[in-house]
Scaffold this active site. Structure first.
Site, short mmCIF file in Angstrom:
data_model
loop_
_atom_site.label_atom_id
_atom_site.label_comp_id
_atom_site.label_asym_id
_atom_site.label_seq_id
_atom_site.Cartn_x
_atom_site.Cartn_y
_atom_site.Cartn_z
N ASP A 11 -2.16 -12.88 -1.28
CA ASP A 11 -2.94 -11.71 -1.71
C ASP A 11 -3.30 -10.84 -0.50
O ASP A 11 -4.42 -10.29 -0.42
CB ASP A 11 -4.19 -12.10 -2.51
CG ASP A 11 -4.71 -10.94 -3.36
OD1 ASP A 11 -4.12 -9.85 -3.34
OD2 ASP A 11 -5.74 -11.15 -4.04
N ARG B 251 0.78 -1.26 0.00
CA ARG B 251 0.00 0.00 0.00
C ARG B 251 0.80 1.29 0.00
O ARG B 251 0.21 2.37 -0.07
CB ARG B 251 -0.98 0.05 1.19
CG ARG B 251 -1.94 -1.11 1.30
CD ARG B 251 -2.80 -1.24 0.08
NE ARG B 251 -3.92 -2.16 0.31
CZ ARG B 251 -4.53 -2.81 -0.67
NH1 ARG B 251 -4.14 -2.68 -1.93
NH2 ARG B 251 -5.54 -3.62 -0.40
#
Ligand code: DOR
Ligand code: ZN
Ligand code: ZN
Length: 400
Positions: free
Chosen positions: A281, A61
């Site tokens: 993931d 992120r």
């Protein structure tokens, strides 16, 4: 440092051994290593000493979405899960679509990461699918390219990317053809048309998070025909199905949880060797985002901290597979596919190590989560094999 009383896997057999680490390396493996010298000794009785896991699909992120996760918190979360190498997806802001953006991420990794991080390059600028990223500039820097989060809609552009990447790197595809309203069809139709391009171009290709029986069949056929194609499966598609969603946003991800039959096909693909890689993931989202109504909540769940205990508890402890399989799926196969370094538990190897507490069951609590986000569907789940000690290049980076 000495790890005392643990177990290692040698030629498929589990053996009780002590492991001594000196500097960055495994210095000695033996039956009763003398610990009287002034070294730090870790009691790991009954625990399994394995090489640190290599996760080829995580979302850290940063930059752009630091309220969800940062390179510091994300890599610490991975370390907590016994993962010592991560490939980071490029759907950041900016995306890793130019050498400048790559250099920025690389500097952040050097500053903040507690494990090895290899950023993917984006296939298209901003992952928007309109123009190609600077593939030629990135190709000698990254270990692979992906537009994860988005499927490839412009197949001409994808083919051009394949031609540039062929023979030099690999594409990791989020196979989703959005024009199909049925989300299963969206996956396997995307797989089918991308395989046709792989056949034309000869590009090395990897499908992320495959979740439908039809997709596995197509991939198996392509592998048998000699195409250089692999796929990964996630713990959530291996161990959960759509009946568990119940409108809870912590069970919402892309691709979504599927039917029981698909779940079984996912496990079978792994056991048959059609899928050779397990990847998390890991997709952190804030409490606020996941507190929204199911339809409005973003896709994704965190996964670094629960991959190894889930695989251990549900496939190894049950006798479906053995520990060497787990090491192949979570360490060796992903590393080899993406050309990444990895360790083995042998004298002279770099000490990248996870120590799994396989004899004790533990409830995964919200308070145990070290990721910045808490969007896990596994909270309150009781599992064996949680990681309790992580060593990276000979240094302890996590201890439970
Ligand atoms: O569930 C998902 N979350 N799937 C994706 O493809 C993207 C990811 C994210 O970035 O949150
Ligand atoms: Zn994806
Ligand atoms: Zn992803």
């Amino acid at each position: 440092m000495i790890l005392k009383g643990g177990k290692i896997v040698k030629n498929g057999r589990v053996e009780k051994k002590d492991v001594r680490i000196s500097g960055k390396y495994i210095a000695e493996i033996g039956d009763n290593i003398d610990d009287s010298a002034n070294e730090s000794v870790y009691d790991v009785k009954g625990c399994l000493i394995i090489p640190g896991a290599v996760d080829v699909h995580g979302h850290l992120r940063e930059p752009g979405f630091e309220y969800k996760e940062t390179i510091a918190t994300g890599t610490y979360s991975a370390a907590a899960g016994g993962i010592t190498t991560v490939m980071a997806m490029p759907n950041t802001n900016p995306a890793v679509d130019s050498v400048e953006h790559y250099n920025d991420v690389k500097a952040r990794i050097e500053r903040d990461a507690v494990i090895s991080v290899y950023p993917f390059g984006a296939v298209t600028c901003g992952e928007k699918g309109i123009e190609l990223a600077d593939i030629e500039g990135l190709i000698n820097k990254v270990k692979g390219f992906s537009d994860d989060g988005a499927g490839f809609e412009n197949l001409k552009l994808l083919k051009r990317a394949m031609e540039l990447i062929k023979g030099k790197s690999i594409i990791a595809s989020h196979a989703e053809a959005k024009e199909y309203n049925d989300s299963r069809e969206a996956e396997y139709k995307a797989v089918e048309r991308e395989l046709a391009l792989v056949k034309e171009t000869g590009c090395k290709y990897h499908f992320c998070h495959i979740s439908c029986a039809e997709s596995f069949e197509l991939i198996e056929r392509a592998q048998k025909s000699g195409l250089d194609v692999t796929c990964e499966v996630t713990p959530h598609h291996l161990f959960m199905d759509e009946d568990m969603i119940k409108n809870n946003p912590n069970f919402k991800m892309a691709p979504p949880l599927r039917s029981r039959d698909d779940r079984e096909a996912t496990v079978n693909a792994l056991l048959k060797g059609v899928a050779t890689v397990i990847a998390t993931d890991h997709a952190p989202h804030s409490d606020e985002e996941k507190a929204r109504a199911y339809e409005d909540a973003p896709n994704g769940i965190i996964g670094f901290e629960t991959m190894l205990p889930l695989v251990y508890t549900k496939l190894i402890r049950t006798g479906v597979a053995d520990i060497s399989d787990m090491i192949n799926w979570c360490v060796i196969n992903p590393a080899e596919r993406f050309n990444l370094p990895y360790s083995t538990i042998d004298v002279g190897q770099i000490a990248d190590i996870a120590v799994l507490d396989i004899e004790r069951e533990r409830e995964y609590l919200r308070n145990d989560i070290v990721s910045k986000s808490h969007n896990s569907p596994y909270i309150s789940e009781k599992l064996f094999g949680f990681n309790k000690l992580t060593i990276k290049q000979g240094k302890v980076i996590y201890r439970y």
